[in-house]
Design a protein around this motif. Structure first.
Motif, PDB file in Angstrom:
ATOM      1  N   LEU A  88       0.882  -1.274  -0.004  1.00 33.51           N
ATOM      2  CA  LEU A  88       0.042  -0.113   0.290  1.00 33.51           C
ATOM      3  C   LEU A  88       0.902   1.334  -0.010  1.00 33.51           C
ATOM      4  O   LEU A  88       0.228   2.440  -0.410  1.00 33.51           O
ATOM      5  CB  LEU A  88      -1.045   0.046   1.282  1.00 33.51           C
ATOM      6  N   SER A  89       2.046   1.238   0.458  1.00 31.32           N
ATOM      7  CA  SER A  89       3.053   2.333   0.546  1.00 31.32           C
ATOM      8  C   SER A  89       3.308   2.535  -0.948  1.00 31.32           C
ATOM      9  O   SER A  89       3.717   1.754  -1.712  1.00 31.32           O
ATOM     10  CB  SER A  89       4.104   2.154   1.335  1.00 31.32           C
ATOM     11  N   MET A  90       3.583   3.888  -1.264  1.00 34.35           N
ATOM     12  CA  MET A  90       4.139   4.425  -2.479  1.00 34.35           C
ATOM     13  C   MET A  90       5.291   5.525  -1.939  1.00 34.35           C
ATOM     14  O   MET A  90       5.209   6.079  -0.976  1.00 34.35           O
ATOM     15  CB  MET A  90       3.149   5.043  -3.290  1.00 34.35           C
ATOM     16  N   PRO A  91       6.160   5.968  -3.171  1.00 33.54           N
ATOM     17  CA  PRO A  91       7.206   6.698  -2.920  1.00 33.54           C
ATOM     18  C   PRO A  91       6.587   8.337  -2.550  1.00 33.54           C
ATOM     19  O   PRO A  91       5.829   8.634  -3.315  1.00 33.54           O
ATOM     20  CB  PRO A  91       8.203   6.826  -4.069  1.00 33.54           C
ATOM     21  N   PHE A  92       7.274   8.860  -1.835  1.00 37.43           N
ATOM     22  CA  PHE A  92       6.919  10.127  -1.091  1.00 37.43           C
ATOM     23  C   PHE A  92       7.000  11.063  -2.371  1.00 37.43           C
ATOM     24  O   PHE A  92       6.350  12.032  -2.302  1.00 37.43           O
ATOM     25  CB  PHE A  92       7.651  10.839  -0.033  1.00 37.43           C
ATOM     26  N   ASN A  93       7.980  11.046  -3.034  1.00 35.85           N
ATOM     27  CA  ASN A  93       8.312  11.995  -4.117  1.00 35.85           C
ATOM     28  C   ASN A  93       7.443  11.944  -5.292  1.00 35.85           C
ATOM     29  O   ASN A  93       7.165  13.139  -5.803  1.00 35.85           O
ATOM     30  CB  ASN A  93       9.884  11.396  -4.825  1.00 35.85           C
ATOM     31  N   THR A  94       6.725  10.959  -5.410  1.00 37.02           N
ATOM     32  CA  THR A  94       5.862  10.886  -6.463  1.00 37.02           C
ATOM     33  C   THR A  94       4.225  11.933  -6.184  1.00 37.02           C
ATOM     34  O   THR A  94       4.191  12.823  -6.993  1.00 37.02           O
ATOM     35  CB  THR A  94       5.006   9.687  -6.575  1.00 37.02           C
ATOM     36  N   VAL A  95       3.965  11.988  -5.000  1.00 36.40           N
ATOM     37  CA  VAL A  95       2.934  12.936  -4.367  1.00 36.40           C
ATOM     38  C   VAL A  95       3.632  14.249  -3.995  1.00 36.40           C
ATOM     39  O   VAL A  95       2.838  15.548  -4.702  1.00 36.40           O
ATOM     40  CB  VAL A  95       2.581  12.616  -2.943  1.00 36.40           C
ATOM     41  N   THR A  96       4.887  14.373  -3.958  1.00 34.19           N
ATOM     42  CA  THR A  96       5.240  15.879  -3.854  1.00 34.19           C
ATOM     43  C   THR A  96       5.562  16.583  -5.265  1.00 34.19           C
ATOM     44  O   THR A  96       5.273  17.400  -5.262  1.00 34.19           O
ATOM     45  CB  THR A  96       7.143  15.810  -3.300  1.00 34.19           C
ATOM     46  N   ALA A  97       5.685  15.703  -6.336  1.00 32.29           N
ATOM     47  CA  ALA A  97       5.671  16.380  -7.737  1.00 32.29           C
ATOM     48  C   ALA A  97       4.322  16.616  -8.045  1.00 32.29           C
ATOM     49  O   ALA A  97       4.140  17.764  -8.715  1.00 32.29           O
ATOM     50  CB  ALA A  97       6.454  15.497  -8.588  1.00 32.29           C
ATOM     51  N   LEU A  98       3.450  15.814  -7.587  1.00 25.82           N
ATOM     52  CA  LEU A  98       1.967  16.056  -8.124  1.00 25.82           C
ATOM     53  C   LEU A  98       1.706  17.370  -7.252  1.00 25.82           C
ATOM     54  O   LEU A  98       0.759  18.264  -7.676  1.00 25.82           O
ATOM     55  CB  LEU A  98       1.254  15.037  -7.630  1.00 25.82           C
ATOM     56  N   SER A  99       2.054  17.383  -5.930  1.00 26.48           N
ATOM     57  CA  SER A  99       1.624  18.658  -5.074  1.00 26.48           C
ATOM     58  C   SER A  99       2.026  19.795  -5.880  1.00 26.48           C
ATOM     59  O   SER A  99       1.348  20.992  -5.825  1.00 26.48           O
ATOM     60  CB  SER A  99       2.184  18.482  -3.549  1.00 26.48           C
ATOM     61  N   THR A 100       3.280  20.059  -6.205  1.00 26.52           N
ATOM     62  CA  THR A 100       3.948  21.287  -7.000  1.00 26.52           C
ATOM     63  C   THR A 100       3.257  21.675  -8.160  1.00 26.52           C
ATOM     64  O   THR A 100       2.742  22.921  -8.228  1.00 26.52           O
ATOM     65  CB  THR A 100       5.409  20.942  -7.330  1.00 26.52           C
ATOM     66  N   ALA A 101       2.804  20.535  -8.994  1.00 26.33           N
ATOM     67  CA  ALA A 101       2.073  20.939  -9.938  1.00 26.33           C
ATOM     68  C   ALA A 101       0.640  21.393  -9.683  1.00 26.33           C
ATOM     69  O   ALA A 101       0.040  22.283 -10.591  1.00 26.33           O
ATOM     70  CB  ALA A 101       2.164  19.548 -11.086  1.00 26.33           C
ATOM     71  N   LEU A 102      -0.087  20.712  -8.902  1.00 27.03           N
ATOM     72  CA  LEU A 102      -1.367  21.219  -8.566  1.00 27.03           C
ATOM     73  C   LEU A 102      -1.338  22.450  -8.070  1.00 27.03           C
ATOM     74  O   LEU A 102      -2.265  23.417  -8.173  1.00 27.03           O
ATOM     75  CB  LEU A 102      -1.919  20.072  -7.586  1.00 27.03           C
ATOM     76  N   ALA A 103      -0.365  22.945  -7.345  1.00 27.09           N
ATOM     77  CA  ALA A 103      -0.432  24.237  -6.488  1.00 27.09           C
ATOM     78  C   ALA A 103      -0.169  25.167  -7.836  1.00 27.09           C
ATOM     79  O   ALA A 103      -0.898  26.302  -7.590  1.00 27.09           O
ATOM     80  CB  ALA A 103       0.698  24.277  -5.622  1.00 27.09           C
ATOM     81  N   ILE A 104       0.598  25.107  -8.541  1.00 27.41           N
ATOM     82  CA  ILE A 104       0.648  25.930  -9.794  1.00 27.41           C
ATOM     83  C   ILE A 104      -0.432  26.062 -10.384  1.00 27.41           C
ATOM     84  O   ILE A 104      -1.112  27.233 -10.973  1.00 27.41           O
ATOM     85  CB  ILE A 104       1.959  25.708 -10.765  1.00 27.41           C
ATOM     86  N   PHE A 105      -1.348  24.945 -10.760  1.00 28.86           N
ATOM     87  CA  PHE A 105      -2.356  24.992 -11.549  1.00 28.86           C
ATOM     88  C   PHE A 105      -3.437  25.762 -10.680  1.00 28.86           C
ATOM     89  O   PHE A 105      -4.206  26.501 -11.378  1.00 28.86           O
ATOM     90  CB  PHE A 105      -2.684  23.572 -11.972  1.00 28.86           C
ATOM     91  N   LEU A 106      -3.582  25.473  -9.447  1.00 34.17           N
ATOM     92  CA  LEU A 106      -4.840  26.299  -8.690  1.00 34.17           C
ATOM     93  C   LEU A 106      -4.269  27.684  -8.423  1.00 34.17           C
ATOM     94  O   LEU A 106      -5.351  28.470  -8.676  1.00 34.17           O
ATOM     95  CB  LEU A 106      -4.957  25.595  -7.351  1.00 34.17           C
TER      96      LEU A 106
END
Length: 319
Positions: free
Chosen positions: A42-60
């Motif tokens: 169930l665990s996944m690499p933290f860097n994956t969500v970090t990249a998505l968070s950055t992109a989402l913050a810019i988009f919002l």
């Protein structure tokens, strides 16, 4: 329009509780499955969500900036309406003058009719813009003022005008047509010179421009692809957060992922509820308050002391 610095948590939860419940239950489920059943995958690499968070913050951020531009343009348009309304009353009172004394009463009657008809125009435009469409939310009646009918205009129009007004497809525009017809009659009777007629007509054209600009914002929604994909991306981001935190944070995954998900949800909803400023919602441009301000100013200019009641500030909201 929200005027208090602090928002009501009741109103916030009214719109977010379903998403917040999903965030909490998902984080709880991931924790229970990972901890009690020791399901490591169930665990996944933290860097994956970090990249998505950055992109989402810019988009919002991009979305919210453009949404605020629409709201601010709507407020500036109605600020112009306030200014030109005061100018219109002054011009009608000072520029329409009788040629001889026997026309004084007729001129005063015309001036009053044109000043009060403009108050009716302002209220009519407010209602016209606040009318709900099929895509509007169905639950906003609990908190917000309903977009009422045109009853507020009846007191400012002659009975024949009001009867015709109620059957028009675009009632505010009809009132501007009546104003133009009265100007033409006053010009023919010699109560307005050529120059003054042109100046008054230019002010009427500005009211047409204000109505047209308001209708453009009302009838041209913010590009729906931005709203749609922002909701999708926020949902995906919130769904992945517990899987990124569970391996290192354990039980703390629940509050941490919940709070971060709420932050991105709030950013998304700020833009979504700001992008359409004439939808009769608590974040919108305060058309009712501005209409009453115009009514008060014009009545004072005419000498009528029967001012409308000031709009109530209900829970930090001015409509």
């Amino acid at each position: 329009m929200l005027v208090h610095r602090n928002l009501s948590w009741r109103a916030i939860l009214h719109y977010t509780w379903k998403s917040l419940l999903y965030y909490f239950l998902l984080a709880l489920f991931v924790y229970l499955v990972h901890d009690h059943y020791e399901v490591a995958y169930l665990s996944m690499p933290f860097n994956t969500v970090t990249a998505l968070s950055t992109a989402l913050a810019i988009f919002l951020g991009f979305k919210n900036n453009n949404a605020y531009d629409r709201w601010w343009e709507g407020r500036k348009i109605w600020g112009l309406l306030v200014n030109y309304s005061r100018a219109w009353a002054r011009e009608v009172i000072t520029m329409i003058m009788p040629e001889d004394e026997q026309d004084t009463a007729a001129v005063r009657d015309l001036q009053q009719r044109m000043v009060y008809r403009h108050i009716a125009f302002v209220h009519a435009l407010r209602v016209f813009l606040k009318k709900k469409h099929s895509y509007n939310e169905t639950d906003q009646e609990e908190i917000y003022e309903e977009a009422n009918d045109y009853k507020d205009t009846e007191a400012f129009l002659m009975a024949s005008e009001y009867k015709a007004f109620c059957h028009k497809n675009n009632p505010p525009n009809f009132l501007l047509e009546l104003q133009g017809e009265d100007l033409q009659r006053a010009f023919r009777r010699g109560w307005i010179s050529d120059y003054r007629f042109v100046k008054l007509e230019e002010t009427l054209v500005e009211f047409n421009n204000i109505q047209g600009r308001s209708e453009r914002i009302k009838n041209t929604p913010f590009p729906r692809q931005y709203s749609f994909f922002s909701r999708v991306f926020v949902f995906i981001h919130a769904s992945l957060l517990p899987f990124a935190f569970i391996h290192e944070m354990g039980l703390a995954t629940i509050p941490v992922s919940f709070i971060i998900s709420f932050v991105f949800l709030a950013l998304d909803m700020v833009g979504e509820r700001t992008e359409d400023p004439f939808e009769n919602r608590l974040e919108d441009v305060p058309l009712t308050a501005l209409s009453l301000t115009i009514e008060t100013n014009l009545k004072e200019q005419w000498g009528d002391k029967n001012f409308p009641a000031k709009p109530k500030n209900k829970e930090g909201i001015v409509l």
